[in-house]
Every structure is written in structure tokens, then in C-alpha cells.
Design an enzyme around this catalytic site. Structure first.
Site: not given
Ligand code: FEO
Length: 395
Positions: A23, A79, A81, A83, A146, A165, A193, A226
Site C-alpha cells: 500500500h 477484487h 486492487e 495487487d 475490504h 484478501d 493483517y 495472500h
Molecule cells: Fe485489497 Fe490484496 O488487495
């Protein structure tokens, strides 16, 4: 690199051993991370999520060794995002018409990031996608777990929950499964996390988990985006989430401070002495904020029943490291925690009041008006700090 996780399901992600900040610079990743992408090769071929953008070319190259890219029938974007979606632009150059399944919010986020009009297929909770061989993917919206677009999908027959996530952790490992890695490292990364990313969404976490559990779906594997894949007692992490989502605390008091000439540090140590003398069972931890990792401090706050925050007064305000951690605390909306403040001063002495107001405005139950010491605390001031610690322990 790829490996089989069950039947015709393969991991095709990237292990990022070098990652130390995530992030941007907001989240420390002492143990690296992984970006988990999954390839399902049933009658239909499905790719679930991709990897972070810097690894896009490597990802697509490896994927093309695994399968002819034209054979991919569906892409699932759980998702948006970066990553997880970061390799989509590279991938979609090769298969521009392949449908991308995501939530309505996912379309907004993906278009917002990449400004492409890909073949989006919007799904909502309960929608299904046939994979052939009598298997299906069932979609479950995970709004605010999230991000607004977050989604999971469940593969029937193989009983795999692709949770994105949720239930993940920043933890690079070649072992890949939860039962093979060091359990202390694993759970330290899991709680970090949760504390740093999911705390503000705890109400949603609790509600969504209960909704999913009420479906009584058999879950053999939780394949996160992850860190490790949960295959040994996979719902153990779900139970942890339920505990963490409900105003979690341990028998811990954390003392956070920064100091200029060690006066506020001496106060912190005297307060700690008072607590320990009064309550031998409580776990008291001290952190000089400026010398400590901010995300690790947030994890300690998450575990605490009470925090004490100290800063000397500087320029009629508080020291910058303390201001930074207070700003992080603001965004995380902790519940069920007490707080008090302390600090040295030379002339005006506003620091304890400023910190107290901040904590009060952000949901902490304030124990008292705090304690301050003029200049370098003398023996009488130190003894007052010890008494203050005793009051905190008894509160
Ligand atoms: Fe919310 Fe692993 O990205």
C-alpha cells in the site's frame, strides 16, 4: 511456476520475497508476501485473479507455459486492487474479448484503474458459473472486506473457497500450506493483517462470515490471495476472524510514547512499574513510537484492553510520531478499549489534553485527565507516575 492444489485447480501466482512495504509505504511486510492466482482446468478453463503489476509480464509468460491463453474461457476478478488485478492489462492484450466476471463495484474500480472497456460480466451473491464436470463456481459478494468491490467464489464438488484478501496474510513462503509453515509466524501475520486492514470493517466481517457459515457449505480449502492456502482445519482462521471482529482484546496494556530528552520515556517506565506492581497478570508493553514499526504498534493496540499514549508538548502541540500514530488510529475505529495520556512539558503543556481529545473522538473510553510532568520529572513526579500506573491497573 505453478503447482496443483486439488484435482484440476492450480496455483499460478507470484511469491514476492523482497516486498517490505505494501500500500505504498503504509503497511510493513517484514516477511514479504504472495499474490495468489488460481487456474481451474475443468471442461471450462478459468483464471481467478492475477498478480501485482510489476510482475505482470512474468505472470503472463508463466501462464502461457501452463495453458494456451486462448483457452481461458473466463477470468474472475474477485477484487480490483492493483495487487490482484495488476496483470489484467497485460493479459487482456492477448485475450481482449474474454469475459471478466466481477461485481458491479468491480467494474467501476477496474475501469477507474485501467480505463479499458473489457467484456465485463457483473455477478452478485448466489450467481453461478458452470465449469463442466458437474462443478460450479458460486459467487459471494464480500462488500467492504475490504473494498466495496471485494468478492469471493466457492467451487462446488472440490469445496474450495477462493476468499481473496479475507483470511490472507503478507507472508512469503515456498511451503504454501498453513500446516507446513511456522505457526507463530503465520498467526502473527494474520492478526497484523486483520488489525491494520480489516478492523474498521469488523461489523461487515462478522455479518458476512455468519451469512456464509449459515449456508453450511463444506469447505476443504480456503485459497486466499495472500500467503498460505488453508487446507488443515481451514475454518480455524474463520473462527479467529469472528473473535477479532467482535471488539477483540487480550489482557494487555500498551504504553506508546515519543520523547525528546527522555523525560516522557522515564514517565512511561514509571507508569509501567506502577501497573506491574499492581497487576502481575497483565501483559505490559512499551514502545517508543519513533523507533518502532507503526503497523506492529497498531497490532499491539488491537490486542490491548488499554493504551497509554505519551508525548512531550512541542510548539503547543504533540510530537510528530505521536500525531502519525493517532492519525492511523483514527482510521481504524477500534472498539472496547480504554485510554489515558501522559507527557512532559516546559511551559504550556497541552500535549495530554490534545491526545486525550483525539482518542475520545475516536471511540476510546478515557480513564482520567492524564498526567504531565514539568521539565525533567523529579523523584516526586516519578512517584506520581507510579501511582498513576496503579490507578490504570485498577481501572
Ligand atoms: Fe485489497 Fe490484496 O488487495
Amino acid at each position: 511456476m505453478s503447482f496443483k492444489i486439488k484435482n484440476n485447480v492450480f496455483w499460478v501466482g507470484k511469491t514476492d520475497w523482497e516486498l517490505r512495504k505494501f500500500h505504498g509505504n503504509e503497511y510493513s511486510t517484514h516477511r514479504g508476501s504472495t499474490y495468489n492466482s488460481y487456474l481451474i482446468k475443468e471442461e471450462k478453463t478459468v483464471l481467478i485473479d492475477t498478480v501485482w503489476m510489476p510482475f505482470a509480464k512474468e505472470f503472463v509468460k508463466n501462464l502461457s507455459k501452463e495453458i494456451n491463453l486462448d483457452k481461458i474461457d473466463y477470468v474472475i476478478a474477485n477484487h480490483a486492487e492493483i495487487d490482484h488485478s495488476g496483470a489484467l492489462p497485460e493479459l487482456m492484450e492477448h485475450i481482449p474479448n474474454t469475459p471478466i466476471y466481477c461485481t458491479a463495484n468491480g467494474v467501476k474500480s477496474l475501469k477507474g484503474h485501467y480505463h479499458k472497456d473489457w467484456n465485463f460480466q457483473v455477478v452478485k451473491t448466489g450467481d453461478t458459473l458452470d465449469l463442466g464436470n458437474e462443478k460450479q463456481l458460486v459467487f459471494v459478494e464480500m462488500k467492504m472486506l475490504h473494498w466495496p468491490d471485494s468478492m469471493a467464489c466457492y467451487m462446488t464438488k472440490d469445496n474450495i473457497l477462493f476468499s481473496n484478501d479475507a483470511f490472507g496474510q503478507h507472508y512469503a513462503t515456498e511451503y504454501m500450506y498453513n500446516d507446513l509453515v511456522d505457526q507463530n509466524e503465520l498467526f502473527a501475520e494474520c492478526i497484523k493483517y486483520y488489525a491494520n486492514i480489516l478492523t474498521p470493517f469488523s461489523t461487515f466481517v462478522d455479518k458476512k462470515i455468519k451469512e456464509v457459515l449459515s449456508l453450511n457449505l463444506p469447505i476443504d480449502i480456503i485459497a486466499t490471495s495472500h500467503g498460505v492456502i488453508w487446507r488443515d482445519n481451514p475454518t480455524q482462521i474463520v473462527e479467529k476472524y469472528l473473535a477479532w471482529a467482535n471488539a477483540y482484546q487480550e489482557n494487555q496494556i500498551t504504553i506508546l510514547y515519543d520523547t525528546m530528552w527522555d523525560g516522557t520515556k522515564r514517565m512511561a517506565e514509571a507508569i509501567s512499574k506502577g501497573i506491574v506492581e499492581t497487576d502481575k497478570a497483565v501483559n505490559v508493553k512499551l514502545y517508543n513510537i519513533a523507533n518502532s514499526d507503526k503497523n506492529d504498534i497498531i497490532t499491539e493496540i488491537f490486542k490491548s484492553k488499554t493504551i497509554l499514549v505519551g508525548s512531550p508538548t512541542i510548539g503547543g502541540g504533540i510530537i510528530s510520531s505521536t500525531a502519525e500514530i493517532l492519525e492511523m488510529i483514527k482510521g481504524l475505529r477500534f472498539k472496547n478499549k480504554k485510554a489515558a495520556t501522559f507527557g512532559c512539558y516546559g511551559w504550556s503543556g497541552e500535549s495530554i489534553k490534545i491526545i486525550k481529545e483525539h482518542l475520545e473522538n475516536n471511540g476510546f473510553s478515557i480513564i482520567n485527565d492524564g498526567i504531565r510532568a514539568l521539565w525533567n520529572p523529579d523523584q516526586e513526579s516519578i512517584e506520581k507516575c507510579v501511582e498513576f500506573g496503579k490507578e490504570i491497573a485498577n481501572s
